[in-house]
Structure formats: C-alpha cells, structure tokens
Motif scaffolding. Structure first.
Motif, PDB file in Angstrom:
ATOM      1  N   TYR A  80       0.823  -1.208   0.000  1.00  0.00           N
ATOM      2  CA  TYR A  80       0.000   0.000   0.000  1.00  0.00           C
ATOM      3  C   TYR A  80       0.861   1.265   0.000  1.00  0.00           C
ATOM      4  O   TYR A  80       0.551   2.233  -0.686  1.00  0.00           O
ATOM      5  N   ILE A  81       1.940   1.237   0.780  1.00  0.00           N
ATOM      6  CA  ILE A  81       2.841   2.395   0.818  1.00  0.00           C
ATOM      7  C   ILE A  81       3.446   2.615  -0.563  1.00  0.00           C
ATOM      8  O   ILE A  81       3.503   3.743  -1.053  1.00  0.00           O
ATOM      9  N   GLU A  82       3.875   1.533  -1.196  1.00  0.00           N
ATOM     10  CA  GLU A  82       4.456   1.645  -2.542  1.00  0.00           C
ATOM     11  C   GLU A  82       3.436   2.198  -3.527  1.00  0.00           C
ATOM     12  O   GLU A  82       3.772   3.009  -4.392  1.00  0.00           O
ATOM     13  N   GLY A  83       2.184   1.799  -3.389  1.00  0.00           N
ATOM     14  CA  GLY A  83       1.132   2.308  -4.265  1.00  0.00           C
ATOM     15  C   GLY A  83       0.936   3.800  -4.107  1.00  0.00           C
ATOM     16  O   GLY A  83       0.673   4.513  -5.084  1.00  0.00           O
ATOM     17  N   LEU A  84       1.052   4.308  -2.898  1.00  0.00           N
ATOM     18  CA  LEU A  84       0.882   5.748  -2.669  1.00  0.00           C
ATOM     19  C   LEU A  84       2.143   6.539  -2.997  1.00  0.00           C
ATOM     20  O   LEU A  84       2.070   7.725  -3.310  1.00  0.00           O
ATOM     21  N   PHE A  87       2.358   8.873  -5.935  1.00  0.00           N
ATOM     22  CA  PHE A  87       1.791  10.215  -5.870  1.00  0.00           C
ATOM     23  C   PHE A  87       2.656  11.185  -5.065  1.00  0.00           C
ATOM     24  O   PHE A  87       2.306  12.359  -4.914  1.00  0.00           O
ATOM     25  N   ASP A  88       3.795  10.707  -4.562  1.00  0.00           N
ATOM     26  CA  ASP A  88       4.711  11.527  -3.770  1.00  0.00           C
ATOM     27  C   ASP A  88       5.654  12.262  -4.718  1.00  0.00           C
ATOM     28  O   ASP A  88       6.767  11.834  -4.973  1.00  0.00           O
ATOM     29  N   LYS A  89       5.192  13.372  -5.228  1.00  0.00           N
ATOM     30  CA  LYS A  89       5.935  14.101  -6.261  1.00  0.00           C
ATOM     31  C   LYS A  89       7.239  14.703  -5.746  1.00  0.00           C
ATOM     32  O   LYS A  89       8.192  14.865  -6.492  1.00  0.00           O
ATOM     33  N   GLU A  90       7.303  15.042  -4.465  1.00  0.00           N
ATOM     34  CA  GLU A  90       8.511  15.657  -3.915  1.00  0.00           C
ATOM     35  C   GLU A  90       9.430  14.650  -3.231  1.00  0.00           C
ATOM     36  O   GLU A  90      10.517  15.005  -2.789  1.00  0.00           O
ATOM     37  N   GLY A  91       8.992  13.394  -3.127  1.00  0.00           N
ATOM     38  CA  GLY A  91       9.819  12.361  -2.504  1.00  0.00           C
ATOM     39  C   GLY A  91      10.040  12.595  -1.016  1.00  0.00           C
ATOM     40  O   GLY A  91      11.064  12.198  -0.468  1.00  0.00           O
ATOM     41  N   ASN A  92       9.077  13.246  -0.357  1.00  0.00           N
ATOM     42  CA  ASN A  92       9.244  13.576   1.061  1.00  0.00           C
ATOM     43  C   ASN A  92       8.326  12.774   1.983  1.00  0.00           C
ATOM     44  O   ASN A  92       8.156  13.123   3.142  1.00  0.00           O
ATOM     45  N   GLY A  93       7.704  11.716   1.466  1.00  0.00           N
ATOM     46  CA  GLY A  93       6.858  10.876   2.300  1.00  0.00           C
ATOM     47  C   GLY A  93       5.436  11.374   2.459  1.00  0.00           C
ATOM     48  O   GLY A  93       4.702  10.869   3.299  1.00  0.00           O
ATOM     49  N   THR A  94       5.056  12.382   1.659  1.00  0.00           N
ATOM     50  CA  THR A  94       3.693  12.903   1.750  1.00  0.00           C
ATOM     51  C   THR A  94       3.036  12.945   0.374  1.00  0.00           C
ATOM     52  O   THR A  94       3.714  12.970  -0.651  1.00  0.00           O
ATOM     53  N   VAL A  95       1.720  12.934   0.402  1.00  0.00           N
ATOM     54  CA  VAL A  95       0.919  13.153  -0.803  1.00  0.00           C
ATOM     55  C   VAL A  95      -0.094  14.235  -0.448  1.00  0.00           C
ATOM     56  O   VAL A  95      -0.448  14.410   0.722  1.00  0.00           O
ATOM     57  N   VAL A 130      -0.630  14.555   3.432  1.00  0.00           N
ATOM     58  CA  VAL A 130      -0.848  13.349   4.230  1.00  0.00           C
ATOM     59  C   VAL A 130       0.443  12.542   4.222  1.00  0.00           C
ATOM     60  O   VAL A 130       1.006  12.265   3.161  1.00  0.00           O
ATOM     61  N   HIS A 131       0.936  12.193   5.404  1.00  0.00           N
ATOM     62  CA  HIS A 131       2.101  11.312   5.511  1.00  0.00           C
ATOM     63  C   HIS A 131       1.590   9.899   5.262  1.00  0.00           C
ATOM     64  O   HIS A 131       0.966   9.282   6.124  1.00  0.00           O
ATOM     65  N   TYR A 132       1.826   9.416   4.050  1.00  0.00           N
ATOM     66  CA  TYR A 132       1.130   8.204   3.610  1.00  0.00           C
ATOM     67  C   TYR A 132       1.546   6.936   4.333  1.00  0.00           C
ATOM     68  O   TYR A 132       0.745   6.028   4.479  1.00  0.00           O
ATOM     69  N   GLU A 133       2.769   6.840   4.831  1.00  0.00           N
ATOM     70  CA  GLU A 133       3.154   5.634   5.564  1.00  0.00           C
ATOM     71  C   GLU A 133       2.335   5.523   6.855  1.00  0.00           C
ATOM     72  O   GLU A 133       1.780   4.471   7.167  1.00  0.00           O
ATOM     73  N   ALA A 134       2.211   6.625   7.586  1.00  0.00           N
ATOM     74  CA  ALA A 134       1.401   6.634   8.812  1.00  0.00           C
ATOM     75  C   ALA A 134      -0.072   6.421   8.475  1.00  0.00           C
ATOM     76  O   ALA A 134      -0.790   5.736   9.211  1.00  0.00           O
ATOM     77  N   PHE A 135      -0.519   6.988   7.352  1.00  0.00           N
ATOM     78  CA  PHE A 135      -1.898   6.847   6.905  1.00  0.00           C
ATOM     79  C   PHE A 135      -2.235   5.375   6.659  1.00  0.00           C
ATOM     80  O   PHE A 135      -3.243   4.853   7.139  1.00  0.00           O
TER      81      PHE A 135
END
Length: 142
Positions: A80-84, A87-95, A130-135
């Motif tokens: 799931y993290i890889e799927g999101l 969408f992390d355009k800045e590579g900072n762990g957020t979408v 949204v910090h997608y790993e925590a999400f």
C-alpha cells in the motif's frame, strides 16, 4: 487453533458488527449492504439486482462467507505504501490530501464522499499533505 478458524471472541465481535446492519430486527441483513464488490458478489453467488434488493442472510450463513473473504490474499503495508509513493511528487513521504481524495473516489473500489471524509479526518497536516506511511498503518490498524 487452525489457520482460518475464528476464536469465540472474534465470532462474538463479528456477530455484534453483523447486528449493526440488521435493519428489520430479524437477525438477518440484506444482500444489498455496502460496500459491494466483485468478491462479495461472487461469494453471494452473483445475485441478480432483485436478489440484491430483497434477499437477506442470517449470521450462520454469513460466517462461512466471512471466512472465505478473510482467507483471500491481502496486500501488505509495504504494498500500500508503494502504491501511494507514486503520488509523492517531492519524494518527502507525503501526498496531497486533495489528490488522495480524488484517488479514493475514482480508482479501484470507489469510495463515497462521506466514507472518504471519515477516513481522512485528522490525517492532513497544516499544508494539506498526508504522511502516507502513517496513513496506511492507521488504516490497517483499524
């Protein structure tokens, strides 16, 4: 306990949750509960629209269906993290939360606006990110 078996406590929890969808008070729920998807329709025997609107199922018939769903392969946290991450355009762990809402509403098992809002509550930071790993970990822990 054999794999795929439910504990008495799990069964009691499932029965309580099942009862929440009993709209008539006869210890049964309609086939037309949300969410419906291909797997659920398959387990129900690909019911007709009329069956979906009118048929009901009791808990004893539901439990084997739940076992079948529970036994199906599930994605891992990393999947799931890889799927999101796409969408992390800045590579900072957020979408962006707005972009995530669009994805939830339009891709795969489409969610309704109230479902999305319930899922997203408290997940966005002050920048709307949204910090997608925590999400993902939050969603899978519920």
């Amino acid at each position: 306990m054999a794999e795929g078996e439910f504990t008495p406590d799990q069964i009691e929890d499932f029965k309580e949750a099942f009862g929440l969808f009993d709209r008539v008070g006869d210890s049964q729920v309609g086939f037309n509960q949300n969410p419906t998807n291909k797997a659920v329709n398959k387990i129900l025997g690909n019911p007709s629209p009329d069956d979906l609107a009118n048929k009901r199922v009791n808990f004893e018939a539901f439990l084997p269906m739940l076992k079948e769903i529970d036994g199906q392969p599930k994605g891992t946290v990393d999947d799931y993290i890889e799927g999101l991450r796409v969408f992390d355009k800045e590579g900072n762990g957020t979408v962006m939360g707005a972009e995530l809402r669009i994805v939830l509403a339009t891709l795969g098992e489409k969610m309704t606006e109230p479902e999305i809002e319930a899922l997203m509550t408290g997940q966005e930071d002050e920048n709307g990110s949204v910090h997608y790993e925590a999400f993902v970990k939050h969603i899978l822990s519920v």
